[in-house]
Write a protein that holds these residues in place. Structure first.
Motif, PDB file in Angstrom:
ATOM      1  N   GLU A  61       5.015  -5.630  -5.394  1.00  0.00           N
ATOM      2  CA  GLU A  61       4.208  -5.461  -6.599  1.00  0.00           C
ATOM      3  C   GLU A  61       2.728  -5.260  -6.244  1.00  0.00           C
ATOM      4  O   GLU A  61       1.993  -4.631  -6.973  1.00  0.00           O
ATOM      5  CB  GLU A  61       4.340  -6.710  -7.481  1.00  0.00           C
ATOM      6  CG  GLU A  61       5.337  -6.553  -8.602  1.00  0.00           C
ATOM      7  CD  GLU A  61       5.245  -7.735  -9.551  1.00  0.00           C
ATOM      8  OE1 GLU A  61       4.839  -7.536 -10.701  1.00  0.00           O
ATOM      9  OE2 GLU A  61       5.584  -8.855  -9.127  1.00  0.00           O
ATOM     10  N   GLU A  62       2.312  -5.865  -5.131  1.00  0.00           N
ATOM     11  CA  GLU A  62       0.892  -5.808  -4.760  1.00  0.00           C
ATOM     12  C   GLU A  62       0.406  -4.398  -4.434  1.00  0.00           C
ATOM     13  O   GLU A  62      -0.782  -4.113  -4.557  1.00  0.00           O
ATOM     14  CB  GLU A  62       0.600  -6.737  -3.570  1.00  0.00           C
ATOM     15  CG  GLU A  62       0.428  -8.183  -3.959  1.00  0.00           C
ATOM     16  CD  GLU A  62      -0.313  -8.992  -2.887  1.00  0.00           C
ATOM     17  OE1 GLU A  62      -0.370  -8.523  -1.725  1.00  0.00           O
ATOM     18  OE2 GLU A  62      -0.819 -10.074  -3.217  1.00  0.00           O
ATOM     19  N   ASN A  63       1.284  -3.541  -3.954  1.00  0.00           N
ATOM     20  CA  ASN A  63       0.826  -2.180  -3.624  1.00  0.00           C
ATOM     21  C   ASN A  63       1.615  -1.084  -4.340  1.00  0.00           C
ATOM     22  O   ASN A  63       1.425   0.101  -4.070  1.00  0.00           O
ATOM     23  CB  ASN A  63       0.833  -1.956  -2.101  1.00  0.00           C
ATOM     24  CG  ASN A  63       2.227  -2.046  -1.503  1.00  0.00           C
ATOM     25  OD1 ASN A  63       3.206  -2.309  -2.214  1.00  0.00           O
ATOM     26  ND2 ASN A  63       2.334  -1.827  -0.204  1.00  0.00           N
ATOM     27  N   LEU A  64       2.485  -1.468  -5.270  1.00  0.00           N
ATOM     28  CA  LEU A  64       3.334  -0.479  -5.939  1.00  0.00           C
ATOM     29  C   LEU A  64       2.515   0.596  -6.661  1.00  0.00           C
ATOM     30  O   LEU A  64       2.817   1.792  -6.561  1.00  0.00           O
ATOM     31  CB  LEU A  64       4.281  -1.174  -6.927  1.00  0.00           C
ATOM     32  CG  LEU A  64       5.195  -0.244  -7.732  1.00  0.00           C
ATOM     33  CD1 LEU A  64       6.102   0.566  -6.810  1.00  0.00           C
ATOM     34  CD2 LEU A  64       6.029  -1.030  -8.737  1.00  0.00           C
ATOM     35  N   PHE A  65       1.477   0.189  -7.371  1.00  0.00           N
ATOM     36  CA  PHE A  65       0.675   1.165  -8.119  1.00  0.00           C
ATOM     37  C   PHE A  65       0.061   2.195  -7.160  1.00  0.00           C
ATOM     38  O   PHE A  65       0.002   3.390  -7.465  1.00  0.00           O
ATOM     39  CB  PHE A  65      -0.430   0.446  -8.911  1.00  0.00           C
ATOM     40  CG  PHE A  65      -1.254   1.359  -9.774  1.00  0.00           C
ATOM     41  CD1 PHE A  65      -0.750   1.858 -10.965  1.00  0.00           C
ATOM     42  CD2 PHE A  65      -2.533   1.725  -9.386  1.00  0.00           C
ATOM     43  CE1 PHE A  65      -1.512   2.709 -11.769  1.00  0.00           C
ATOM     44  CE2 PHE A  65      -3.314   2.570 -10.179  1.00  0.00           C
ATOM     45  CZ  PHE A  65      -2.796   3.065 -11.370  1.00  0.00           C
ATOM     46  N   ILE A  66      -0.351   1.717  -6.006  1.00  0.00           N
ATOM     47  CA  ILE A  66      -0.969   2.606  -5.022  1.00  0.00           C
ATOM     48  C   ILE A  66       0.083   3.535  -4.417  1.00  0.00           C
ATOM     49  O   ILE A  66      -0.142   4.737  -4.253  1.00  0.00           O
ATOM     50  CB  ILE A  66      -1.681   1.759  -3.945  1.00  0.00           C
ATOM     51  CG1 ILE A  66      -2.894   1.079  -4.588  1.00  0.00           C
ATOM     52  CG2 ILE A  66      -2.076   2.602  -2.744  1.00  0.00           C
ATOM     53  CD1 ILE A  66      -3.564   0.030  -3.733  1.00  0.00           C
ATOM     54  N   ALA A 112       5.371   1.826 -17.500  1.00  0.00           N
ATOM     55  CA  ALA A 112       3.994   1.872 -17.022  1.00  0.00           C
ATOM     56  C   ALA A 112       3.565   3.322 -16.762  1.00  0.00           C
ATOM     57  O   ALA A 112       2.560   3.792 -17.297  1.00  0.00           O
ATOM     58  CB  ALA A 112       3.857   1.050 -15.747  1.00  0.00           C
ATOM     59  N   ASP A 135       0.483  12.129  -5.892  1.00  0.00           N
ATOM     60  CA  ASP A 135      -0.432  13.072  -5.242  1.00  0.00           C
ATOM     61  C   ASP A 135       0.290  13.977  -4.236  1.00  0.00           C
ATOM     62  O   ASP A 135      -0.070  15.136  -4.078  1.00  0.00           O
ATOM     63  CB  ASP A 135      -1.578  12.317  -4.557  1.00  0.00           C
ATOM     64  CG  ASP A 135      -2.512  11.672  -5.586  1.00  0.00           C
ATOM     65  OD1 ASP A 135      -2.434  12.043  -6.775  1.00  0.00           O
ATOM     66  OD2 ASP A 135      -3.305  10.801  -5.201  1.00  0.00           O
ATOM     67  N   LEU A 163       2.911   4.489  -5.811  1.00  0.00           N
ATOM     68  CA  LEU A 163       3.278   5.463  -6.854  1.00  0.00           C
ATOM     69  C   LEU A 163       2.209   6.550  -6.964  1.00  0.00           C
ATOM     70  O   LEU A 163       2.516   7.727  -7.155  1.00  0.00           O
ATOM     71  CB  LEU A 163       3.452   4.762  -8.203  1.00  0.00           C
ATOM     72  CG  LEU A 163       4.750   3.961  -8.365  1.00  0.00           C
ATOM     73  CD1 LEU A 163       4.648   3.002  -9.546  1.00  0.00           C
ATOM     74  CD2 LEU A 163       5.953   4.887  -8.526  1.00  0.00           C
ATOM     75  N   GLY A 164       0.964   6.145  -6.827  1.00  0.00           N
ATOM     76  CA  GLY A 164      -0.131   7.107  -6.865  1.00  0.00           C
ATOM     77  C   GLY A 164      -0.015   8.118  -5.731  1.00  0.00           C
ATOM     78  O   GLY A 164      -0.229   9.316  -5.926  1.00  0.00           O
ATOM     79  N   LYS A 165       0.350   7.621  -4.556  1.00  0.00           N
ATOM     80  CA  LYS A 165       0.500   8.544  -3.426  1.00  0.00           C
ATOM     81  C   LYS A 165       1.671   9.485  -3.645  1.00  0.00           C
ATOM     82  O   LYS A 165       1.601  10.673  -3.300  1.00  0.00           O
ATOM     83  CB  LYS A 165       0.682   7.758  -2.124  1.00  0.00           C
ATOM     84  CG  LYS A 165      -0.571   7.015  -1.787  1.00  0.00           C
ATOM     85  CD  LYS A 165      -0.592   6.472  -0.392  1.00  0.00           C
ATOM     86  CE  LYS A 165      -1.967   5.859  -0.267  1.00  0.00           C
ATOM     87  NZ  LYS A 165      -2.429   5.371   0.899  1.00  0.00           N
ATOM     88  N   ASP A 176      -2.375  10.761 -15.911  1.00  0.00           N
ATOM     89  CA  ASP A 176      -2.276  11.477 -14.637  1.00  0.00           C
ATOM     90  C   ASP A 176      -1.023  11.166 -13.835  1.00  0.00           C
ATOM     91  O   ASP A 176      -0.941  11.509 -12.659  1.00  0.00           O
ATOM     92  CB  ASP A 176      -3.524  11.204 -13.784  1.00  0.00           C
ATOM     93  CG  ASP A 176      -4.784  11.751 -14.450  1.00  0.00           C
ATOM     94  OD1 ASP A 176      -4.655  12.473 -15.456  1.00  0.00           O
ATOM     95  OD2 ASP A 176      -5.886  11.453 -13.953  1.00  0.00           O
ATOM     96  N   ILE A 188       8.971   0.167 -14.631  1.00  0.00           N
ATOM     97  CA  ILE A 188       8.124   1.123 -13.902  1.00  0.00           C
ATOM     98  C   ILE A 188       7.902   2.380 -14.750  1.00  0.00           C
ATOM     99  O   ILE A 188       6.781   2.871 -14.862  1.00  0.00           O
ATOM    100  CB  ILE A 188       8.745   1.463 -12.525  1.00  0.00           C
ATOM    101  CG1 ILE A 188       8.862   0.190 -11.684  1.00  0.00           C
ATOM    102  CG2 ILE A 188       7.915   2.526 -11.812  1.00  0.00           C
ATOM    103  CD1 ILE A 188       9.523   0.383 -10.328  1.00  0.00           C
TER     104      ILE A 188
END
Ligand code: FMN
Ligand code: SF4
Lengths: 79, 419
Positions: free
Chosen positions: A25-30, A64, A37, A32-34, A70, A61
């Motif tokens: 959970e600590e890096n999931l948003f990041i 969210a 991109d 997903l962002g990658k 974006d 998920i």
């Protein structure tokens, strides 16, 4: 990674996951962002895979992701 | 008036990826000083410095850190808010691109002081190059022993992750930002509990603006007394003003608090109005701050000075409107910017923005009736009173102040009838 992961560069995804291991959970948003991109969107198979890795529900998920301008996601349950 | 480059001195003076260049200009002195102190002493330095938040709300940074620091064992987080979404605001980017190591140093000091072992920097989505720079910078910092375990040989460890915003203005609000990092819909909530009590993943979390954090290395390197030599007794330091709108020289200008006036900033730094005409109005604290008219421009450039004039310093983004603009058009533009950005939690904000937008459209096209301006006031006041977060509490301010200061523009539009 299974058969389903077609239609995008599976190897690129695996590298991403390795670089960001463990995905929690600590890096999931990041992460997903990658994914967004790199692939220009978040493929359904990747949501499924990340849900398994993080122990979060897929629906959570999706809920969210679809709320952000974006992030591009395929609708849940659609082919 | 003159600039005082407490924060911007190094901008553009070294290659942003070159740590050596940063160190050669005095960088890392604050971190070294901090690591030689107990964490509580670091918090005390920042508390006594009188530093307040530069992200809009102006909360005392030392108190915020103290509140997070006092929680016992277990994970804590520090988030550097680089979402920079407020209309007219572009100061944080100057620091993120031009002196990024100072931001990193401030993050390290803040994390050490509060006991956070994981930090995030959340960068506005449009700042693509800035995001790329920070990804590289973090690798360099790891290689140099500035991130990871036992930083510079100390007991202190910190991981820093860089996240990119995904196109929502509300994600800059601290609770919405936290929700975003938790992979949830960006939504605010009521406080208390504050983020320093229950923040990211329910843990104590410090959220600080980029410019706030940029002040920290100086405070630790030189001490709080030296810092307080700058600016006002009750509002020390400098402010980075983002000057935009109808001026000849838009840009970011760093000015000691209390050392000049709004008019001085516009005339001397901004070169006056773009067409040389009279000033119609100014928003001194970003797109959600109340308008000031020409008669209020001699106010002091400080939180107190601008408050006394009838607005707020907010993000110190000064937006200038030249005559003969109509206030109706000015308000219409603002509502277009903020109109789709409510997170939707509270009806007075969610519906209020939409209703106000509709009414302004009507006024602008000459289809309004005489009660429409009264409706605008009512909706605005309801949103201010009944909203959960700063968004709903402030977006009506420019509308209400425009009605007050430039009521004749609205009347004229109403009376004109359809084109
Ligand atoms: C709608 C809204 C948007 C905000 N956007 C930002 C932003 O983009 N950057 C920022 O630093 N603070 C923003 N804030 C303020 C944050 O909620 C928070 O107060 C701030 O990051 C705290 O840092 P500071 O104490 O260092 O100012 C916003 C607040 C609201 C209500
Ligand atoms: S005031 Fe607006 S943005 Fe803030 S919580 Fe309520 S609906 Fe969301």
């Amino acid at each position: 990674m299974s058969e389903e992961m077609r239609g995008f560069d599976v190897q690129a995804y695996e590298e991403l996951v390795t670089e960001n291991s463990p995905v929690t959970e600590e890096n999931l948003f990041i992460v997903l962002g990658k994914v967004q991109d790199i692939f220009g969107g978040v493929p359904r198979e990747i949501v499924r895979d990340l849900a398994v890795r993080t122990g979060l529900a897929e629906a959570r998920i999706y809920g969210a992701l679809t709320s952000y301008r974006d992030f591009k996601v395929q609708a849940e349950g659609r082919d | 008036m003159k600039e005082t480059k407490l924060l911007t001195e190094r901008v553009g003076k070294y290659d942003p990826l070159d740590l050596k260049g940063y160190e050669a200009s005095g960088g890392l002195e604050g971190l070294n000083q901090a690591l030689a102190m107990e964490a509580e002493e670091v918090v005390e330095q920042v508390r006594r410095s009188g530093l307040t938040g530069r992200g809009g709300a102006g909360f005392p940074t030392g108190s915020k850190w103290e509140s997070a620091a006092k929680h016992g064992p277990g994970p804590k987080y520090l988030i550097c808010n680089a979402d920079e979404g407020e209309l007219g605001t572009f100061k944080d980017r100057v620091l993120l691109d031009g002196d990024p190591w100072a931001i990193l140093e401030g993050i390290l000091i803040g994390a050490y002081a509060t006991g956070a072992e994981q930090a995030y920097i959340y960068i506005k989505g449009e700042y693509e190059d800035t995001f790329g720079l920070w990804e590289k910078l973090i690798e360099k910092a790891r290689d140099a022993g500035l991130l990871g375990a036992n930083i510079l040989g100390s007991e202190f460890s910190l991981q820093l992750s860089v996240a990119k915003g995904r196109g929502l203005y509300i994600a800059g609000e601290e609770f919405a930002l936290i929700a975003s990092l938790e992979t949830r819909r960006a939504m605010s909530r009521l406080k208390p509990p504050y983020p320093t009590e229950q923040g990211l993943f329910g843990r104590p979390t410090v959220v600080n603006n980029v410019e706030t954090i940029a002040n920290v290395p100086f405070i630790l390197a030189k001490g709080w007394r030296e810092y307080r030599r700058f600016g006002l007794e009750d509002d020390p330091g400098t402010r980075m003003f983002s000057l935009s709108g109808d001026v000849k020289r838009p840009g970011v200008y760093e000015i000691e608090t209390g050392s000049g006036t709004l008019r001085g900033l516009i005339d001397e730094f901004g070169g006056g109005t773009r067409e040389g005409g009279a000033i119609k109005a100014v928003q001194p604290g970003g797109g959600t701050s109340a308008f000031l008219d020409e008669t209020s421009l001699d106010c002091t450039l400080s939180a107190e000075g601008i408050r006394k004039a009838g607005s707020s310093i907010g993000t110190a983004a000064v937006i200038v409107y030249e005559q003969p603009k109509s206030a109706v058009g000015m308000v219409k533009k603002l509502l277009e910017y903020y109109g789709n950005e409510s997170c939707g939690r509270c009806a007075p904000c969610r519906l209020g923005i939409k209703r106000m937008q509709e009414i302004i459209e009507r006024v602008n096209s000459g289809r309004a009736d005489v009660d429409d301006t009264a409706r605008l006031r009512e909706i605005g006041r309801a949103a201010i009173r009944a909203s959960t977060c700063g968004m709903g509490q402030v977006f009506p301010l420019p509308v209400l102040s425009a009605l007050e200061l430039f009521g004749q523009d609205f009347e004229a539009a109403v009376n004109k009838g359809p084109a």
